[in-house]
Design a protein around this motif. Structure first.
Motif, PDB file in Angstrom:
ATOM      1  N   HIS A 387     -31.248  -6.547  11.523  1.00  0.00           N
ATOM      2  CA  HIS A 387     -30.479  -6.217  12.718  1.00  0.00           C
ATOM      3  C   HIS A 387     -31.338  -5.468  13.735  1.00  0.00           C
ATOM      4  O   HIS A 387     -32.327  -4.822  13.397  1.00  0.00           O
ATOM      5  N   PHE A 388     -30.919  -5.588  14.974  1.00  0.00           N
ATOM      6  CA  PHE A 388     -31.653  -5.009  16.095  1.00  0.00           C
ATOM      7  C   PHE A 388     -30.659  -4.616  17.177  1.00  0.00           C
ATOM      8  O   PHE A 388     -29.668  -5.312  17.418  1.00  0.00           O
ATOM      9  N   GLU A 389     -30.916  -3.471  17.820  1.00  0.00           N
ATOM     10  CA  GLU A 389     -30.071  -3.027  18.936  1.00  0.00           C
ATOM     11  C   GLU A 389     -30.955  -2.480  20.048  1.00  0.00           C
ATOM     12  O   GLU A 389     -31.860  -1.682  19.794  1.00  0.00           O
ATOM     13  N   ASN A 390     -30.686  -2.916  21.265  1.00  0.00           N
ATOM     14  CA  ASN A 390     -31.436  -2.466  22.433  1.00  0.00           C
ATOM     15  C   ASN A 390     -30.457  -1.978  23.496  1.00  0.00           C
ATOM     16  O   ASN A 390     -29.635  -2.751  23.997  1.00  0.00           O
ATOM     17  N   LYS A 391     -30.518  -0.681  23.811  1.00  0.00           N
ATOM     18  CA  LYS A 391     -29.666  -0.108  24.848  1.00  0.00           C
ATOM     19  C   LYS A 391     -30.320  -0.326  26.210  1.00  0.00           C
ATOM     20  O   LYS A 391     -31.458   0.080  26.430  1.00  0.00           O
ATOM     21  N   ILE A 392     -29.577  -0.970  27.093  1.00  0.00           N
ATOM     22  CA  ILE A 392     -30.116  -1.302  28.413  1.00  0.00           C
ATOM     23  C   ILE A 392     -30.109  -0.086  29.327  1.00  0.00           C
ATOM     24  O   ILE A 392     -31.025   0.124  30.116  1.00  0.00           O
ATOM     25  N   THR A 400     -27.038  -6.416  20.858  1.00  0.00           N
ATOM     26  CA  THR A 400     -27.209  -6.312  19.416  1.00  0.00           C
ATOM     27  C   THR A 400     -27.393  -7.711  18.834  1.00  0.00           C
ATOM     28  O   THR A 400     -26.817  -8.684  19.338  1.00  0.00           O
ATOM     29  N   ILE A 401     -28.197  -7.785  17.799  1.00  0.00           N
ATOM     30  CA  ILE A 401     -28.440  -9.061  17.141  1.00  0.00           C
ATOM     31  C   ILE A 401     -28.460  -8.839  15.634  1.00  0.00           C
ATOM     32  O   ILE A 401     -29.004  -7.843  15.153  1.00  0.00           O
ATOM     33  N   ASP A 402     -27.821  -9.740  14.912  1.00  0.00           N
ATOM     34  CA  ASP A 402     -27.799  -9.704  13.452  1.00  0.00           C
ATOM     35  C   ASP A 402     -28.123 -11.086  12.916  1.00  0.00           C
ATOM     36  O   ASP A 402     -27.520 -12.083  13.318  1.00  0.00           O
ATOM     37  N   GLY A 403     -29.074 -11.141  12.001  1.00  0.00           N
ATOM     38  CA  GLY A 403     -29.373 -12.365  11.273  1.00  0.00           C
ATOM     39  C   GLY A 403     -29.090 -12.144   9.799  1.00  0.00           C
ATOM     40  O   GLY A 403     -29.524 -11.129   9.221  1.00  0.00           O
ATOM     41  N   ASP A 404     -28.342 -13.052   9.169  1.00  0.00           N
ATOM     42  CA  ASP A 404     -27.905 -12.859   7.789  1.00  0.00           C
ATOM     43  C   ASP A 404     -28.188 -14.089   6.943  1.00  0.00           C
ATOM     44  O   ASP A 404     -28.050 -15.234   7.405  1.00  0.00           O
ATOM     45  N   TRP A 405     -28.543 -13.840   5.704  1.00  0.00           N
ATOM     46  CA  TRP A 405     -28.662 -14.885   4.686  1.00  0.00           C
ATOM     47  C   TRP A 405     -27.899 -14.421   3.455  1.00  0.00           C
ATOM     48  O   TRP A 405     -27.994 -13.265   3.046  1.00  0.00           O
ATOM     49  N   TYR A 406     -27.115 -15.336   2.898  1.00  0.00           N
ATOM     50  CA  TYR A 406     -26.316 -15.019   1.708  1.00  0.00           C
ATOM     51  C   TYR A 406     -26.448 -16.165   0.714  1.00  0.00           C
ATOM     52  O   TYR A 406     -26.247 -17.331   1.071  1.00  0.00           O
ATOM     53  N   PHE A 407     -26.811 -15.823  -0.520  1.00  0.00           N
ATOM     54  CA  PHE A 407     -26.953 -16.816  -1.575  1.00  0.00           C
ATOM     55  C   PHE A 407     -26.003 -16.471  -2.714  1.00  0.00           C
ATOM     56  O   PHE A 407     -25.937 -15.319  -3.168  1.00  0.00           O
ATOM     57  N   TYR A 408     -25.258 -17.486  -3.176  1.00  0.00           N
ATOM     58  CA  TYR A 408     -24.259 -17.296  -4.231  1.00  0.00           C
ATOM     59  C   TYR A 408     -24.460 -18.375  -5.285  1.00  0.00           C
ATOM     60  O   TYR A 408     -24.531 -19.573  -4.972  1.00  0.00           O
ATOM     61  N   GLN A 409     -24.549 -17.956  -6.549  1.00  0.00           N
ATOM     62  CA  GLN A 409     -24.733 -18.884  -7.657  1.00  0.00           C
ATOM     63  C   GLN A 409     -23.695 -18.582  -8.733  1.00  0.00           C
ATOM     64  O   GLN A 409     -23.549 -17.436  -9.168  1.00  0.00           O
ATOM     65  N   TYR A 446     -26.190 -19.062   6.308  1.00  0.00           N
ATOM     66  CA  TYR A 446     -27.092 -18.505   7.308  1.00  0.00           C
ATOM     67  C   TYR A 446     -26.280 -18.258   8.584  1.00  0.00           C
ATOM     68  O   TYR A 446     -25.607 -19.160   9.081  1.00  0.00           O
ATOM     69  N   THR A 447     -26.329 -17.042   9.085  1.00  0.00           N
ATOM     70  CA  THR A 447     -25.612 -16.736  10.326  1.00  0.00           C
ATOM     71  C   THR A 447     -26.512 -15.950  11.266  1.00  0.00           C
ATOM     72  O   THR A 447     -27.366 -15.162  10.844  1.00  0.00           O
ATOM     73  N   LEU A 448     -26.296 -16.167  12.534  1.00  0.00           N
ATOM     74  CA  LEU A 448     -27.020 -15.464  13.591  1.00  0.00           C
ATOM     75  C   LEU A 448     -26.011 -15.064  14.651  1.00  0.00           C
ATOM     76  O   LEU A 448     -25.279 -15.919  15.173  1.00  0.00           O
ATOM     77  N   ASN A 449     -25.943 -13.774  14.966  1.00  0.00           N
ATOM     78  CA  ASN A 449     -24.909 -13.259  15.864  1.00  0.00           C
ATOM     79  C   ASN A 449     -25.555 -12.404  16.946  1.00  0.00           C
ATOM     80  O   ASN A 449     -26.353 -11.504  16.646  1.00  0.00           O
ATOM     81  N   ILE A 450     -25.240 -12.687  18.204  1.00  0.00           N
ATOM     82  CA  ILE A 450     -25.772 -11.934  19.351  1.00  0.00           C
ATOM     83  C   ILE A 450     -24.603 -11.484  20.223  1.00  0.00           C
ATOM     84  O   ILE A 450     -23.735 -12.297  20.569  1.00  0.00           O
ATOM     85  N   ALA A 458     -15.762  -0.079  36.921  1.00  0.00           N
ATOM     86  CA  ALA A 458     -14.398  -0.552  37.136  1.00  0.00           C
ATOM     87  C   ALA A 458     -13.864  -1.420  36.004  1.00  0.00           C
ATOM     88  O   ALA A 458     -12.657  -1.621  35.896  1.00  0.00           O
ATOM     89  N   TYR A 459     -14.738  -1.942  35.143  1.00  0.00           N
ATOM     90  CA  TYR A 459     -14.291  -2.854  34.096  1.00  0.00           C
ATOM     91  C   TYR A 459     -15.370  -2.939  33.008  1.00  0.00           C
ATOM     92  O   TYR A 459     -16.492  -2.418  33.174  1.00  0.00           O
ATOM     93  N   LYS A 460     -15.039  -3.623  31.930  1.00  0.00           N
ATOM     94  CA  LYS A 460     -15.977  -3.831  30.826  1.00  0.00           C
ATOM     95  C   LYS A 460     -16.028  -5.320  30.481  1.00  0.00           C
ATOM     96  O   LYS A 460     -15.010  -5.992  30.482  1.00  0.00           O
ATOM     97  N   ILE A 461     -17.227  -5.792  30.173  1.00  0.00           N
ATOM     98  CA  ILE A 461     -17.438  -7.187  29.789  1.00  0.00           C
ATOM     99  C   ILE A 461     -18.237  -7.225  28.488  1.00  0.00           C
ATOM    100  O   ILE A 461     -19.180  -6.451  28.304  1.00  0.00           O
ATOM    101  N   SER A 462     -17.847  -8.120  27.595  1.00  0.00           N
ATOM    102  CA  SER A 462     -18.640  -8.409  26.398  1.00  0.00           C
ATOM    103  C   SER A 462     -18.815  -9.914  26.310  1.00  0.00           C
ATOM    104  O   SER A 462     -17.854 -10.674  26.495  1.00  0.00           O
ATOM    105  N   VAL A 463     -20.034 -10.346  26.047  1.00  0.00           N
ATOM    106  CA  VAL A 463     -20.319 -11.773  25.859  1.00  0.00           C
ATOM    107  C   VAL A 463     -21.231 -11.914  24.654  1.00  0.00           C
ATOM    108  O   VAL A 463     -21.939 -10.976  24.269  1.00  0.00           O
ATOM    109  N   GLY A 464     -21.207 -13.100  24.045  1.00  0.00           N
ATOM    110  CA  GLY A 464     -22.074 -13.305  22.900  1.00  0.00           C
ATOM    111  C   GLY A 464     -21.868 -14.664  22.270  1.00  0.00           C
ATOM    112  O   GLY A 464     -21.100 -15.501  22.757  1.00  0.00           O
TER     113      GLY A 464
END
Length: 819
Positions: A387-392, A400-409, A446-450, A458-464
């Motif tokens: 994971h990584f976070e960069n405050k502008i 913010t960015i998260d990369g995940d790997w999950y293995f199940y057997q 495998y997941t990748l989230n940004i 005056a307002y708030k915006i979130s995109v990703g």
């Protein structure tokens, strides 16, 4: 940037044509994006940095540094633990640097920015010592926000000697029954910590919550209708646990030992260690358990001329060890990165003794079927998060960015023997049969989230956006014992491969206008699936693109009353094992199978709610689910076969009124009381079932925490709930109830906690379910050995003010669909 986009587009095309390359392309994408984000500060414009120190050259933390141009404040930041500040992406020009701290004299410096610049500043203590000012204020226990209800745990008795699981159970609209957390009217639930979805599920999640002190929690947010920022998967709500913030250095550790006595004994243990040193944070969690329980499952089928009464006396073994280790690094006030690794090794073995006496019309036994089975199962999983976070800027803009790997057997082997007996209890000739079934399942996720959070004045915006790639391989084999050897049965064996790719983007907008809070969001998801049954030579492909809107309005009438209205659309995708067409036999007349043709279902949820004086919450909700899939047992008069499978055949509506009252006016008692009444309608498209089933249901509960002494070291709990008869799909349920009690002792400066508790004290948590298919009545009465006496010892040492920093992972919706 164009090169970066081309690389990602190339990866997308390869992912669609070559699933075996998932791991390589996934890693490439993660490293590219992390590299780009780490270097964003150097891509655009000039940079300004420096260090704020005392006269003794000691770095000063938490200094406010402001950048001005022509008396206009452009940007603010604060220094880190090394006294360092940084501004990036600055244009050439004339600026002024303003530095302030409550204990030091303010200082301003004018300068010209021509290229990257370093300005170090020395501050001097104020000549007059400020008088200490005591600021007191207490948040209300319950607060209503535009898209959630906030339970301020730090103002509750729950913060004393309780764990996170117990704190969750006190939140409005939340149920905790048999270590299962749910929201009223929701089929699934996800847990978040500090806004990040949890990877942990099942026993791992429960153990972690039990090892987390409620005193470490600031608030618990209950989100019944999640906004577009979160996955659209599941008719689920969210619980977001916000932990207290602090900058304490050092370490802390907690060790927990427990014993749970039901029919059999289970021993539990866990260790939680956290270490914090300036820029570095390390956290670990290990849990282990070994024991068993004795569930009893009863099924009755009322054929026209016979009644089959099946009883399964099970012994479920549960031996496991799980662990998590994570590391976070924060080089400066704007940048943070880290990783998380989790693992688990579980052996949920099972022994079954199944007896099925068959009664005639005179209620005497004609014959019986006995089945004995032993299942040996080994489950291993691993997960990695980067994971990584960069405050502008300093006002909250960040990426913010998260990369995940999950293995199940999952390797499962089941041996079972069937025997038929006549009315006299004698073994019938040629009825002894022996089988061996094996199942091997490997799942890679495998997941990748940004996400970009962009608050403005005056307002708030979130995109990703989010990418997820799922590869599931199942190998199921079936053997029959003939002439003292197991012969392979190809007709009941199968290799099943399932691939699923999902791409999602979202945008969320919120704004406050006087007494009104508004929020709207839109999430779009594009999903493609492929299921391949190699033995059946069957390939099933499916793809769909859907929009999932959300909307919220809150009206704050006055300090005593607030009203909210919300809407959200969601999707329910089937679990992976429900798609596997393998037949799983319990005896020669009964088997279950998956359905590769299952389609997702879709929910629409409306809710209007009212909060009075921050302690009484009332909500009226309406929801419907289209194309709902459910498990149904198909029975036939002529063959006596009992086939259990999943089908899309339901359309359901639920109308619900709920209320929650939280009372803590007495300093030695805190009580949380909930009440729900609902009306359910289920419409079936199967001709063998009733076309419509409808009826009322209800639920009441009372959770009470008691303090027995002034120093608050002896605490008690008494909890009760009653579930009235209700309808779920095609099933009708009887009423049932539960009583729990506990007493806690806090000793050795409250570092040692001893808890003695009793669950399902009256052994009354026994629901009975009724259903009808082909005019044949079915009845299920199961009891899962819930009556328990638990003894738990928890000892904490080290600096208990250190914040637990367990990192949550972003593929929880995908991992929920694993068995």
């Amino acid at each position: 940037m164009e090169c970066f986009i081309n690389i990602i587009w190339f990866c997308f095309k390869k992912l669609n044509h070559n699933p075996s390359k998932y791991q390589y392309i996934f890693i490439i994408i993660c490293f590219i994006i992390v590299f780009v984000l780490f270097n964003l500060n150097n891509v655009f414009g000039q940079s300004l940095k420096g260090k704020i120190v005392t006269a003794n050259n000691t770095p000063i933390e938490f200094v406010t540094v402001s950048l001005l141009k022509d008396t206009i404040n452009l940007e603010n930041t604060i220094t880190d633990s090394n006294g360092v500040y940084r501004f990036t992406r600055l244009k050439i020009g004339h600026y002024k640097l303003s530095v302030s701290h409550i204990n030091y004299e303010n200082k301003e410096t004018a300068f010209n920015m021509l290229n990257d610049t370093i300005i170090n500043v020395m501050l001097f203590l104020k000549s007059k010592e400020l008088k200490e000012i005591a600021v007191s204020g207490k948040k209300p226990l319950i607060q209503r926000k535009v898209d959630r209800i906030i339970f301020n745990v730090e103002n509750s008795l729950t913060a004393i000697g309780s764990n996170a699981l117990e704190a969750i159970s006190k939140a409005p609209g939340v149920r905790v029954i048999n270590n299962t957390i749910s929201l009223v009217g929701k089929s699934k639930l996800a847990i978040m910590f500090n806004g990040r979805l949890s990877q942990l599920t099942g026993d791992d999640l429960i153990n972690y919550l039990k090892s987390t002190s409620a005193n470490d929690i600031s608030t618990i947010e209950v989100i019944t209708n999640p906004p577009a920022k979160y996955d659209a998967e599941g008719n689920s709500g969210l619980i977001n646990i916000i932990t207290k913030k602090n900058t304490q250095l050092g370490y802390n550790c907690s060790v927990q030992l427990g014993d749970a006595q039901s029919t059999y004994n289970t021993l539990l243990g866990g260790v939680n260690l956290n270490y914090n040193k300036e820029k570095n944070k390390l956290y670990t969690l290990f849990n282990a358990g070994n024991g068993s329980t004795a569930p009893i499952e009863k099924n009755i089928i009322f054929y026209p001329t016979q009644t089959w009464k099946k009883t399964n006396n099970r012994r479920d073994y549960n031996r496991y060890i799980t662990g998590t280790i994570g590391y976070d690094y924060q080089p400066n006030a704007k940048t943070a990165a880290g990783f998380n690794y989790s693992f688990g090794a579980l052996s949920p073995n099972m022994k079954e003794a199944i007896s099925t006496p068959i009664y005639n019309l005179f209620n005497t036994i004609d014959s019986s079927i006995n089945t004995n089975a032993n299942s040996t199962r080994n489950i291993n999983y691993q997960s990695v998060n980067i994971h990584f976070e960069n405050k502008i800027d300093s006002v909250g803009k960040k990426i913010t960015i998260d990369g995940d790997w999950y293995f199940y057997q999952d390797n499962n082997e089941r041996k079972f023997t069937n025997e038929n007996y006549n009315a006299n209890g004698e073994l019938m000739p040629n009825t002894l049969t022996q089988y061996l079934s094996g199942s091997k399942q490997n799942i890679n996720l495998y997941t990748l989230n940004i996400v970009a959070d962009l608050p403005f004045k005056a307002y708030k915006i979130s995109v990703g956006g989010k990418l997820s790639f799922i590869n599931n391989k199942s190998d199921v084999s079936f053997y029959q014992r003939i002439n003292n050897r197991y012969a392979f049965d190809n007709s009941n064996s199968n290799n099943f491969i399932y691939n699923e790719n999902t791409q999602a983007i979202f945008a969320n907008f919120s704004k406050t206008i006087k007494k009104f809070d508004f929020q709207v969001g839109l999430r779009s998801e594009n999903t493609g699936t492929t299921g391949i049954s190699q033995n059946n030579n069957q390939t099933t492909k499916n793809s769909y693109f859907k929009f999932f809107p959300t909307a919220y309005i809150t009206y704050n009438l006055n300090d005593m009353n607030s009203f909210s209205l919300s809407y959200g659309k969601r999707i329910n995708r089937p679990s992976y094992y429900k798609l596997n067409p393998f037949k799983w036999y319990t005896n020669s007349y009964s088997y279950s199978e998956g359905n590769p043709f299952l389609q997702p279902s879709f929910n629409n949820n409306f809710e209007i709610s009212h909060t009075y004086n921050n302690f009484l919450t009332t909500a009226l909700s309406v929801s419907n689910e289209n194309n709902r899939f459910d498990q149904i047992t198909i029975v036939q008069n002529n063959t006596n076969l009992q086939i259990t499978k999943y089908l899309n055949f339901l359309k359901t509506y639920t109308y619900q009124l709920s209320s929650s009252v939280f009372i803590n006016k007495i300093n030695w008692l805190e009580t949380n009381n909930q009440f729900q009444i609902f009306y359910s309608v289920s419409k079936s498209s199967l001709p063998e079932t009733k076309p419509i089933i409808k009826g009322w249901g209800g639920y009441v509960s009372s959770d009470n925490q008691i303090v027995f002494n002034k120093v608050r070291t002896i605490l008690g709990e008494l909890n009760f709930w009653y579930q009235f008869p209700y309808i779920d799909g095609l099933d009708k349920s009887s009423g049932y109830y539960n009583i729990d009690a506990a007493i806690k002792f806090l000793v050795h400066k409250k570092k040692l906690q001893v808890t003695i508790s009793g669950n399902d004290i009256l052994k009354s948590n026994k629901p009975i379910y009724y259903s009808l298919f082909n005019n044949i009545k079915q009845q299920n009465n199961n009891y899962y050995d819930n009556q328990q006496i638990n003894i738990s010892i928890l000892y904490k040492f080290g600096n208990q003010k250190i914040k637990k920093n367990y990192r949550q992972i972003n593929n929880s919706e995908e991992t929920k669909r694993i068995n």
